[in-house]
Design an enzyme around this catalytic site. Structure first.
Site, PDB file in Angstrom:
ATOM      1  N   HIS A   1       0.834  -1.202   0.000  1.00 10.93           N
ATOM      2  CA  HIS A   1       0.000   0.000   0.000  1.00 10.93           C
ATOM      3  C   HIS A   1       0.865   1.246   0.000  1.00 10.93           C
ATOM      4  CE1 HIS A   1      -3.253   2.769   1.462  1.00 10.93           C
ATOM      5  NE2 HIS A   1      -3.913   2.064   0.565  1.00 10.93           N
ATOM      6  N   CYS A   2       1.951   1.228   0.764  1.00 13.92           N
ATOM      7  CA  CYS A   2       2.853   2.379   0.816  1.00 13.92           C
ATOM      8  C   CYS A   2       3.492   2.671  -0.545  1.00 13.92           C
ATOM      9  CB  CYS A   2       3.977   2.126   1.823  1.00 13.92           C
ATOM     10  SG  CYS A   2       3.448   1.774   3.492  1.00 13.92           S
ATOM     11  N   LEU A   3       3.709   1.640  -1.339  1.00 16.69           N
ATOM     12  CA  LEU A   3       4.389   1.789  -2.622  1.00 16.69           C
ATOM     13  C   LEU A   3       3.484   2.323  -3.721  1.00 16.69           C
ATOM     14  CD1 LEU A   3       6.386  -1.580  -2.631  1.00 16.69           C
ATOM     15  CD2 LEU A   3       7.423   0.712  -2.640  1.00 16.69           C
TER      16      LEU A   3
END
Length: 358
Positions: free
Chosen positions: A349-351
């Protein structure tokens, strides 16, 4: 609680909410998902990059099964290197677009654009939030801070610049007027020290098009973002959240996640309904060089056809996949080993940052 609009907004002619724009839930249909190709040692050393790239490529291929993947690539050399890796991995290059957008790091959820939609007008726009690498922890970040405008030009979309720091991983939306976030992050003095909680709420409502802000207090151990919500609580529909849970009182995350669950139980949505809460286990601690990393199954990405979930070579992996699968019965659940990726202190999700359709 309905929050009035900001009386003054620097450098802005309009407030998106007043024009009917809002940030949709992640399960809303996507045009594409955006990534920023790793190319420096900002998050992974050269040796670590080689270890994480197989999972990163698998992540790209999994997204590309159901939607376009747009990738910010630092320069032509990075583009060619990326194409070679993708070709060797037999990725479908017709579903992948590499763009010469210079970056400092790879965490597109936080430095990428916030896409808003207005379904009545069939229009979209971008919010160009400020970015300071999680409280000036990892300079330089000047290139990352420009990415929303680069993408606005590429997509031929209007954009607005609120003039404050905001990160995509710090906010979670149900698509029906509610955003979840954490005080530990958004009220941290290293972001917007001049703003109160009420000020932050007005910005969230005016620029994300929500009517309600729900707050938890903390994040998880090892999270250098100061408590991003995408490691702890995620909406899976308008009134249901999946929440990271730790039953072991000897685990360092136990008090933080217990408090979050207590907070969630007291919340009410705009329609007065209580949240449905689905407990999601935490993986066994992932430790590198004596440091606990922010490993969480909650850091999944919802795509048009799948939910891509980080796994961590632990006995709880399958249990987490099964729970998430029950929450998304119409999507394929794809588990990808994120043990090497989370060494960079983030996961899928962070990427990524989704680009919604209208």
């Amino acid at each position: 609680m309905n929050i009035p609009p900001l009386s003054e907004t620097a450098n802005q002619e309009i407030l998106p909410a007043q024009e009917g724009f809002f940030f949709p839930a992640e399960w809303h249909p996507h045009v594409a998902t955006w990534l920023s190709w790793p190319h420096t040692e900002a998050s992974w050393s050269k040796e670590r990059q080689e270890l994480m790239f197989p999972a990163y490529i698998d992540f790209i291929k999994a997204i590309a099964e159901s939607e376009q993947v747009c990738i910010n690539a630092h320069n032509d050399i990075v583009i060619q290197a990326a194409k070679l890796r993708l070709l060797v991995a037999d990725a479908d290059l017709s579903k992948i677009t590499l763009l010469p957008h210079p970056t400092n790091d790879s965490w597109c959820r936080d430095h990428g654009p916030a896409f808003l939609i207005n379904p009545e007008r069939k229009q979209r726009m971008i919010v160009n939030w400020g970015y300071n690498a999680w409280g000036n922890k990892y300079p330089p970040y000047d290139r990352d801070d420009l990415i929303p405008v680069e993408i606005a030009h590429y997509c031929d979309l209007d954009y607005v610049t609120p003039g404050i720091i905001m990160e995509g991983g710090s906010v979670e939306f149900n698509g029906a007027g509610t955003v979840l976030t954490s005080r530990a992050c958004l009220l941290n003095q290293n972001r917007n020290a001049h703003l109160s909680q009420a000020d932050i709420e007005r910005y969230l409502c005016d620029y994300y098009g929500v009517q309600q802000v729900l707050w938890v207090e903390e994040g998880i151990v090892g999270d250098d973002t100061d408590g991003h919500i995408d490691d702890t609580v995620r909406f899976v529909n308008e009134d249901t959240v999946i929440a990271a849970y730790e039953p072991n009182p000897n685990d360092d995350n136990y008090p933080f996640l217990q408090e979050i669950h207590h907070e969630l139980k007291t919340m009410r949505l705009l329609n007065g309904k209580q949240l449905n809460i689905v407990e999601l286990p935490m993986p066994d601690p992932v430790v590198s060089d004596g440091i606990r990393l922010p490993a969480s199954y909650a850091n999944f990405l919802i795509t048009n056809g799948s939910v891509i979930v980080p796994t961590f070579r632990c006995d709880k992996d399958q249990q987490a996949l099964d729970i998430i699968g029950q929450c998304f019965p119409t999507r394929k659940v794809v588990g990808i080993d994120s043990t090497e990726i989370v060494w960079g202190l983030g996961s899928f999700h962070c990427l990524s940052q989704q680009e919604p359709a209208v």
